[in-house]
Scaffold this motif. Structure first.
Motif, PDB file in Angstrom:
ATOM      1  N   LEU A  64     -32.956  -6.300 -16.415  1.00 29.33           N
ATOM      2  CA  LEU A  64     -33.050  -6.247 -17.875  1.00 29.33           C
ATOM      3  C   LEU A  64     -31.706  -6.529 -18.536  1.00 29.33           C
ATOM      4  O   LEU A  64     -31.655  -7.093 -19.628  1.00 29.33           O
ATOM      5  CB  LEU A  64     -33.580  -4.883 -18.320  1.00 29.33           C
ATOM      6  CG  LEU A  64     -35.095  -4.689 -18.231  1.00 29.33           C
ATOM      7  CD1 LEU A  64     -35.455  -3.251 -18.559  1.00 29.33           C
ATOM      8  CD2 LEU A  64     -35.812  -5.640 -19.178  1.00 29.33           C
ATOM      9  N   GLY A  65     -30.626  -6.127 -17.867  1.00 26.14           N
ATOM     10  CA  GLY A  65     -29.303  -6.375 -18.419  1.00 26.14           C
ATOM     11  C   GLY A  65     -28.996  -7.851 -18.559  1.00 26.14           C
ATOM     12  O   GLY A  65     -28.127  -8.240 -19.360  1.00 26.14           O
ATOM     13  N   LEU A  75     -32.549  -3.845 -22.987  1.00 29.34           N
ATOM     14  CA  LEU A  75     -31.733  -2.759 -22.429  1.00 29.34           C
ATOM     15  C   LEU A  75     -30.497  -2.568 -23.299  1.00 29.34           C
ATOM     16  O   LEU A  75     -29.820  -3.532 -23.648  1.00 29.34           O
ATOM     17  CB  LEU A  75     -31.313  -3.119 -21.001  1.00 29.34           C
ATOM     18  CG  LEU A  75     -30.354  -2.136 -20.314  1.00 29.34           C
ATOM     19  CD1 LEU A  75     -31.091  -0.859 -19.938  1.00 29.34           C
ATOM     20  CD2 LEU A  75     -29.736  -2.777 -19.069  1.00 29.34           C
ATOM     21  N   HIS A  76     -30.189  -1.305 -23.653  1.00 31.48           N
ATOM     22  CA  HIS A  76     -29.006  -1.012 -24.453  1.00 31.48           C
ATOM     23  C   HIS A  76     -27.866  -0.422 -23.632  1.00 31.48           C
ATOM     24  O   HIS A  76     -26.699  -0.702 -23.879  1.00 31.48           O
ATOM     25  CB  HIS A  76     -29.363  -0.047 -25.595  1.00 31.48           C
ATOM     26  CG  HIS A  76     -30.198  -0.666 -26.666  1.00 31.48           C
ATOM     27  ND1 HIS A  76     -30.828   0.068 -27.654  1.00 31.48           N
ATOM     28  CD2 HIS A  76     -30.533  -1.968 -26.915  1.00 31.48           C
ATOM     29  CE1 HIS A  76     -31.504  -0.737 -28.455  1.00 31.48           C
ATOM     30  NE2 HIS A  76     -31.338  -1.973 -28.022  1.00 31.48           N
ATOM     31  N   ASN A  77     -28.213   0.399 -22.646  1.00 38.32           N
ATOM     32  CA  ASN A  77     -27.148   1.087 -21.893  1.00 38.32           C
ATOM     33  C   ASN A  77     -27.756   1.704 -20.631  1.00 38.32           C
ATOM     34  O   ASN A  77     -28.969   1.808 -20.486  1.00 38.32           O
ATOM     35  CB  ASN A  77     -26.519   2.189 -22.768  1.00 38.32           C
ATOM     36  CG  ASN A  77     -25.187   2.659 -22.236  1.00 38.32           C
ATOM     37  OD1 ASN A  77     -24.657   2.105 -21.277  1.00 38.32           O
ATOM     38  ND2 ASN A  77     -24.633   3.697 -22.841  1.00 38.32           N
ATOM     39  N   GLY A  83     -25.752  13.259 -12.030  1.00 37.06           N
ATOM     40  CA  GLY A  83     -26.231  12.557 -10.851  1.00 37.06           C
ATOM     41  C   GLY A  83     -27.554  11.833 -11.031  1.00 37.06           C
ATOM     42  O   GLY A  83     -28.038  11.185 -10.104  1.00 37.06           O
ATOM     43  N   GLN A  84     -28.137  11.940 -12.242  1.00 35.35           N
ATOM     44  CA  GLN A  84     -29.426  11.312 -12.531  1.00 35.35           C
ATOM     45  C   GLN A  84     -29.199   9.983 -13.249  1.00 35.35           C
ATOM     46  O   GLN A  84     -28.502   9.921 -14.263  1.00 35.35           O
ATOM     47  CB  GLN A  84     -30.257  12.240 -13.424  1.00 35.35           C
ATOM     48  CG  GLN A  84     -31.605  11.697 -13.851  1.00 35.35           C
ATOM     49  CD  GLN A  84     -32.655  11.856 -12.768  1.00 35.35           C
ATOM     50  OE1 GLN A  84     -32.403  12.461 -11.745  1.00 35.35           O
ATOM     51  NE2 GLN A  84     -33.813  11.292 -12.994  1.00 35.35           N
ATOM     52  N   LEU A  85     -29.775   8.906 -12.720  1.00 35.51           N
ATOM     53  CA  LEU A  85     -29.646   7.599 -13.347  1.00 35.51           C
ATOM     54  C   LEU A  85     -30.545   7.527 -14.581  1.00 35.51           C
ATOM     55  O   LEU A  85     -31.731   7.869 -14.530  1.00 35.51           O
ATOM     56  CB  LEU A  85     -30.034   6.501 -12.346  1.00 35.51           C
ATOM     57  CG  LEU A  85     -29.832   5.054 -12.784  1.00 35.51           C
ATOM     58  CD1 LEU A  85     -28.392   4.804 -13.215  1.00 35.51           C
ATOM     59  CD2 LEU A  85     -30.215   4.110 -11.651  1.00 35.51           C
ATOM     60  N   VAL A  86     -29.951   7.085 -15.690  1.00 38.97           N
ATOM     61  CA  VAL A  86     -30.642   7.046 -16.976  1.00 38.97           C
ATOM     62  C   VAL A  86     -30.510   5.644 -17.575  1.00 38.97           C
ATOM     63  O   VAL A  86     -29.426   5.046 -17.536  1.00 38.97           O
ATOM     64  CB  VAL A  86     -30.061   8.091 -17.951  1.00 38.97           C
ATOM     65  CG1 VAL A  86     -30.685   7.950 -19.331  1.00 38.97           C
ATOM     66  CG2 VAL A  86     -30.277   9.502 -17.410  1.00 38.97           C
ATOM     67  N   MET A  87     -31.600   5.134 -18.117  1.00 39.59           N
ATOM     68  CA  MET A  87     -31.613   3.838 -18.782  1.00 39.59           C
ATOM     69  C   MET A  87     -31.904   4.057 -20.267  1.00 39.59           C
ATOM     70  O   MET A  87     -32.810   4.815 -20.620  1.00 39.59           O
ATOM     71  CB  MET A  87     -32.707   2.956 -18.156  1.00 39.59           C
ATOM     72  CG  MET A  87     -32.905   1.611 -18.812  1.00 39.59           C
ATOM     73  SD  MET A  87     -34.496   0.835 -18.354  1.00 39.59           S
ATOM     74  CE  MET A  87     -34.401   0.858 -16.583  1.00 39.59           C
ATOM     75  N   VAL A  88     -31.158   3.394 -21.141  1.00 39.50           N
ATOM     76  CA  VAL A  88     -31.388   3.491 -22.584  1.00 39.50           C
ATOM     77  C   VAL A  88     -31.874   2.133 -23.077  1.00 39.50           C
ATOM     78  O   VAL A  88     -31.207   1.113 -22.887  1.00 39.50           O
ATOM     79  CB  VAL A  88     -30.110   3.896 -23.337  1.00 39.50           C
ATOM     80  CG1 VAL A  88     -30.404   4.007 -24.835  1.00 39.50           C
ATOM     81  CG2 VAL A  88     -29.572   5.210 -22.799  1.00 39.50           C
TER      82      VAL A  88
END
Length: 373
Positions: A64-65, A75-77, A83-88
């Motif tokens: 997406l990046g 995808l913004h960030n 330790g948890q992977l987060v997608m914004v």
């Protein structure tokens, strides 16, 4: 790890739960500084997801990046939180195409408009080596501005990257899965084209092209049974549209459209004669899942047309300029809006509301200065 409403996650505050994507929980979040609302997607716990799913989530972020298209949720960030992977991501508000097709009666030209937008998004992704692999109505959001957005690249792959799923295993949704995916072969851009064909067939006819009471029967149908031509299900469909859908649904990928752009072009070549027919047959209806039939939305305006006023509008000129931004449905839209508008300025303003991007709306409004009287 699940997040709670009101919890601070990096620079974001969780304000609601939107649902689950292919790989994780999706939340509505507000950036604590800008106050912009965004969609925050967190991978399910490692115990539930496993190492392969964690790698898929990272791949979704990376794919997406590299994509930026008006019909793909952007995808913004991305970051780690405890330790948890987060997608914004862009917060897309609206209804999925599945919800919209079941709960409302979508005009057929509008169905074609949404499909063309999805094909445009796929053509863009395919040119960058990205195959979605799970195109279906629940992964397409129709925004409040009537724009289609392709969601959930959770099982997407890059043609330049290694396949995570071992040969012989399938990923995707059985009802929309191509024969080659069912056979355990690697999905390609032609697999996405097949899925769009399934989706368009279903929404226009009210039934899936591959039939069966179980997943096994549906898979067998995809592999060996030719679908009933859409025009035989509903004779009011134009033959050119029926032929285009069947070409997308060919069993052999080599017999399908070469690209999503070719499929899009075939659909764009259909509507002018189709729309003219619709305009002359305002009561025409077609089948839709679970509801029998639906009106095409060409039944006329609540107010009586002011024929002399409408005749003075340069409708062909306005249509040509609007079609640059929304495609062939512009012909129907302009003729529906014209009787409601007191002057040409009003017509341009009303038509501009149907263009998704603000920059394009302004370009269209500025084009009025070049209209012939």
């Amino acid at each position: 790890m699940a997040f709670e409403i009101g919890q601070r996650v990096g620079d974001y505050e969780i304000v609601g739960i939107l649902g689950k994507g292919g790989l994780g929980q999706v939340y509505e979040a507000s950036h604590v500084i800008s106050q912009r609302r965004e969609a925050l997607k967190a991978l399910l716990t490692q115990e539930r997801s496993g190492e392969e799913v964690g790698e898929r989530f990272r791949r979704e972020i990376q794919l997406l990046g590299a994509l930026s298209h008006p019909n793909i949720a952007s995808l913004h960030n991305a970051f780690y939180h405890d330790g948890q992977l987060v997608m914004v991501m862009e917060l897309v508000k609206g209804k999925t195409l599945r919800d919209k097709s079941v709960r409302t009666r979508i005009p057929v030209p509008q169905v074609l408009q949404y499909t063309c937008q999805v094909l445009s998004a796929l053509d863009y992704a395919h040119q960058r080596g990205v195959v979605h692999r799970d195109v279906k109505p629940t992964n397409i959001m129709i925004t409040e501005n009537d724009q289609a957005k392709l969601l959930d690249f959770g099982i997407a792959i890059s043609e330049r990257s290694a396949e995570l799923t071992a040969p012989g295993f399938m990923v995707g949704s059985v009802s929309y899965m191509s024969p080659e995916q069912i056979a355990g072969d690697k999905a390609t851009s032609k697999s996405d084209i097949y899925a769009v064909g399934v989706m368009l067939y279903e929404i226009l006819t009210g039934r899936l092209p591959a039939k069966g009471e179980s997943n096994f029967e549906i898979m067998r149908s995809h592999l060996s049974e030719r679908p009933v031509p859409p025009q035989e299900v509903d004779p009011r469909l134009p033959q050119s549209l029926s032929v285009a859908i069947l070409k997308a649904l060919e069993k052999d990928p080599a017999d399908r459209f070469a690209t999503a752009r070719d499929f899009l072009a075939a659909l764009e070549a259909i509507p002018q004669t189709f729309i003219d027919e619709l305009l002359s047959s305002p009561t025409r209806t077609m089948a839709v899942p679970s509801s029998g039939s639906f009106n095409l939305g060409i039944s006329g305006s609540p107010s009586q047309p002011r024929s002399s006023q409408v005749a003075a509008f340069p409708l062909d000129d306005v249509t040509k300029k609007l079609a640059v931004f929304i495609g062939p449905i512009a012909s129907v839209l302009v003729r529906k809006l014209a009787p409601k508008c007191a002057n040409l300025d009003d017509l341009y303003k009303e038509a501009a509301m149907h263009i998704p991007a603000e920059v394009d709306r302004q370009r269209f409004l500025r084009s009025k200065g070049t209209s012939r009287p």
